[in-house]
Design a protein around this motif. Sequence first.
Motif, PDB file in Angstrom:
ATOM      1  N   LEU A 189       0.825  -1.211   0.000  1.00 44.14           N
ATOM      2  CA  LEU A 189       0.000   0.000   0.000  1.00 44.14           C
ATOM      3  C   LEU A 189       0.860   1.262   0.000  1.00 44.14           C
ATOM      4  N   GLY A 190       2.028   1.185   0.633  1.00 43.53           N
ATOM      5  CA  GLY A 190       2.866   2.371   0.743  1.00 43.53           C
ATOM      6  C   GLY A 190       3.843   2.527  -0.419  1.00 43.53           C
ATOM      7  N   ALA A 191       3.928   1.511  -1.272  1.00 39.59           N
ATOM      8  CA  ALA A 191       4.932   1.536  -2.340  1.00 39.59           C
ATOM      9  C   ALA A 191       4.773   2.714  -3.316  1.00 39.59           C
ATOM     10  N   PRO A 192       3.527   3.044  -3.747  1.00 38.52           N
ATOM     11  CA  PRO A 192       3.404   4.194  -4.656  1.00 38.52           C
ATOM     12  C   PRO A 192       3.933   5.486  -4.032  1.00 38.52           C
ATOM     13  N   ARG A 193       3.656   5.647  -2.761  1.00 34.90           N
ATOM     14  CA  ARG A 193       4.105   6.839  -2.056  1.00 34.90           C
ATOM     15  C   ARG A 193       5.641   6.866  -1.977  1.00 34.90           C
ATOM     16  N   LEU A 194       6.216   5.716  -1.669  1.00 33.30           N
ATOM     17  CA  LEU A 194       7.682   5.631  -1.588  1.00 33.30           C
ATOM     18  C   LEU A 194       8.287   5.932  -2.956  1.00 33.30           C
ATOM     19  N   SER A 195       7.648   5.368  -3.996  1.00 39.61           N
ATOM     20  CA  SER A 195       8.128   5.585  -5.354  1.00 39.61           C
ATOM     21  C   SER A 195       8.121   7.076  -5.685  1.00 39.61           C
ATOM     22  N   MET A 196       7.032   7.759  -5.332  1.00 31.65           N
ATOM     23  CA  MET A 196       6.921   9.204  -5.567  1.00 31.65           C
ATOM     24  C   MET A 196       8.017   9.954  -4.825  1.00 31.65           C
ATOM     25  N   THR A 197       8.202   9.575  -3.561  1.00 30.18           N
ATOM     26  CA  THR A 197       9.211  10.241  -2.737  1.00 30.18           C
ATOM     27  C   THR A 197      10.591  10.103  -3.361  1.00 30.18           C
ATOM     28  N   LEU A 198      10.904   8.901  -3.805  1.00 28.08           N
ATOM     29  CA  LEU A 198      12.242   8.637  -4.332  1.00 28.08           C
ATOM     30  C   LEU A 198      12.470   9.348  -5.661  1.00 28.08           C
ATOM     31  N   ARG A 199      11.403   9.620  -6.387  1.00 31.19           N
ATOM     32  CA  ARG A 199      11.560  10.265  -7.698  1.00 31.19           C
ATOM     33  C   ARG A 199      11.574  11.787  -7.583  1.00 31.19           C
ATOM     34  N   ARG A 200      11.282  12.289  -6.386  1.00 30.65           N
ATOM     35  CA  ARG A 200      11.189  13.744  -6.236  1.00 30.65           C
ATOM     36  C   ARG A 200      12.535  14.309  -5.800  1.00 30.65           C
TER      37      ARG A 200
ATOM     38  N   GLN B 273      12.499  19.823  -3.112  1.00 30.15           N
ATOM     39  CA  GLN B 273      11.105  20.181  -3.347  1.00 30.15           C
ATOM     40  C   GLN B 273      10.268  20.044  -2.082  1.00 30.15           C
ATOM     41  N   GLU B 274       9.518  21.050  -1.766  1.00 28.07           N
ATOM     42  CA  GLU B 274       8.633  21.006  -0.608  1.00 28.07           C
ATOM     43  C   GLU B 274       7.474  20.071  -0.923  1.00 28.07           C
ATOM     44  N   GLN B 275       7.162  19.224   0.034  1.00 28.62           N
ATOM     45  CA  GLN B 275       6.080  18.262  -0.179  1.00 28.62           C
ATOM     46  C   GLN B 275       4.741  18.984  -0.051  1.00 28.62           C
ATOM     47  N   ARG B 276       3.826  18.686  -0.938  1.00 23.19           N
ATOM     48  CA  ARG B 276       2.521  19.346  -0.876  1.00 23.19           C
ATOM     49  C   ARG B 276       1.429  18.352  -0.669  1.00 23.19           C
TER      50      ARG B 276
ATOM     51  N   ARG C  93      11.909  10.024   2.745  1.00 18.97           N
ATOM     52  CA  ARG C  93      11.806  11.473   2.619  1.00 18.97           C
ATOM     53  C   ARG C  93      12.732  12.175   3.621  1.00 18.97           C
ATOM     54  N   LEU C  94      12.724  11.714   4.848  1.00 15.09           N
ATOM     55  CA  LEU C  94      13.554  12.352   5.883  1.00 15.09           C
ATOM     56  C   LEU C  94      15.042  12.186   5.560  1.00 15.09           C
ATOM     57  N   GLU C  95      15.369  11.083   4.929  1.00 13.23           N
ATOM     58  CA  GLU C  95      16.756  10.875   4.542  1.00 13.23           C
ATOM     59  C   GLU C  95      17.113  11.818   3.384  1.00 13.23           C
ATOM     60  N   GLN C  96      16.143  11.971   2.481  1.00 17.05           N
ATOM     61  CA  GLN C  96      16.347  12.831   1.323  1.00 17.05           C
ATOM     62  C   GLN C  96      16.658  14.278   1.739  1.00 17.05           C
ATOM     63  N   VAL C  97      15.948  14.762   2.743  1.00 17.97           N
ATOM     64  CA  VAL C  97      16.163  16.153   3.162  1.00 17.97           C
ATOM     65  C   VAL C  97      17.331  16.263   4.139  1.00 17.97           C
ATOM     66  N   GLY C  98      17.983  15.136   4.432  1.00 14.46           N
ATOM     67  CA  GLY C  98      19.191  15.202   5.252  1.00 14.46           C
ATOM     68  C   GLY C  98      18.956  15.160   6.747  1.00 14.46           C
ATOM     69  N   TRP C  99      17.727  14.911   7.167  1.00  9.62           N
ATOM     70  CA  TRP C  99      17.479  14.820   8.613  1.00  9.62           C
ATOM     71  C   TRP C  99      17.943  13.473   9.155  1.00  9.62           C
ATOM     72  N   LEU C 100      17.873  12.466   8.292  1.00  7.90           N
ATOM     73  CA  LEU C 100      18.304  11.127   8.700  1.00  7.90           C
ATOM     74  C   LEU C 100      19.458  10.667   7.829  1.00  7.90           C
ATOM     75  N   GLU C 101      20.197   9.713   8.382  1.00  4.21           N
ATOM     76  CA  GLU C 101      21.203   9.007   7.599  1.00  4.21           C
ATOM     77  C   GLU C 101      20.933   7.524   7.794  1.00  4.21           C
ATOM     78  N   SER C 102      21.175   6.749   6.751  1.00  2.00           N
ATOM     79  CA  SER C 102      20.972   5.306   6.936  1.00  2.00           C
ATOM     80  C   SER C 102      22.202   4.546   6.464  1.00  2.00           C
ATOM     81  N   SER C 103      22.397   3.394   7.055  1.00  2.00           N
ATOM     82  CA  SER C 103      23.542   2.571   6.660  1.00  2.00           C
ATOM     83  C   SER C 103      23.227   1.114   6.972  1.00  2.00           C
ATOM     84  N   TRP C 104      23.956   0.220   6.306  1.00  2.00           N
ATOM     85  CA  TRP C 104      23.741  -1.210   6.559  1.00  2.00           C
ATOM     86  C   TRP C 104      24.377  -1.607   7.878  1.00  2.00           C
TER      87      TRP C 104
END
Lengths: 277, 115
Positions: free
Chosen positions: A259-270, A274-277, B47-58
């Motif tokens: 269920l969360g995969a589309p959202r994750l996909s969107m996040t990773l492609r952004r 960019q500010e999330q809206r 998302r939090l990792e993307q904006v630099g608030w988090l870091e992740s590692s194996w």
Amino acid sequence: MKRQRRFPPSSTARTDLAPTLEGVIAAVRSYHPDSDAGLLERAYAEASIWHAGQRRRSGDPYITHCLAVAAIVAELRMPPPVVCAALLHDVEDTACPPQRIAGQIGQEVADLTAAVRTAVVSAHPQNGEGAMLASDAAAPSWETAVLAIRLADRLHNMRTIAFMDPARRLLKARETLDVFAPAACAVGLESVGRELQDLASAVLQPAVSSYAVTTRILAVLTLLLPSQRRVRWQEEWSADLATLTTRRARTRFTLHVLLGAPRLSMTLRRPASQEQR
Amino acid sequence: MGAPRMTLQTQLVLRALLEDPARLRYGLELCELAGLPSGTIYPILARLEQVGWLESSWEDSAVHEAEGRPRRRFYGVTQDGAEAAREALARTYRSRKQPLPGWVSAHQATGGGAS
């Protein structure tokens, strides 16, 4: 109560069926003919007093566990004080006053039960006793006696593991396979080691197969993600999935990831800025 | 770097992480700590990792090999992230009386922070 026997009986398994004080005394006597039955009777009486009213998860009176552990230890040819300590190995969890066992049964038995509680079982015992124990169990070293009680305790718990809640069951099985079974073999208690290994593997095996199905679903799910990110997420999800112990929890986990995969996909492609809206 | 939208779920994740900022957590652990399902946690972590608030590692190979399981991905708050997250959480607290509790628009966030 109906007893299901899913595993091949081993040399020590017969003591599990209906352990009685008489059976324990008979086993001790067969290896130590001139031993004092009175000591075992007193230890049993103490265990009965302090565990009175307590029950196992199976619903059996708690004392059945003490007897079962003592029976296993007796079958290992351990001398009477060790069997007494096995009968009393959980008494410190009860209202029993600390000095009571030393006073009623003896200092050696009290010291043994205390040592059993604090002993750290390691897969590779350092005292290097090796196979010595098998031939010398009638006069074991202190460490071997303590370890024998710990192993017997674990063996009976593994035999009755069906009554444990699923999460703990997997944890205990893992620990049994990794630590207790090797420890048993290392001190020459191969029959105990093998049975521990069989019991633990039987618990862990079903988890592995249904886990493979959900892992495959997750692998397919990663196709929704940007291609260069798929490997990481698949690995991360399968590791988290492997932490879950029940099929139901794994199914729920996978469904929510789906269920969360589309959202994750969107996040990773952004882009990050960019500010999330 | 942008800022994540402070949804209720994001706040829960951040609070869970900030409880012990030095400690690294894996995704499923955070599901339990934040009380959120897996599908909600991973996009937030990404998302939090993307904006630099988090870091992740194996996970260190010695640890997972010793326990006989696959390696986990661990998340930790960065120093800047911890600061920014605490500020953002404080702002959401201040604007609690908004009709939609749990998130603030960029306008309110900057306005509230300046006053």
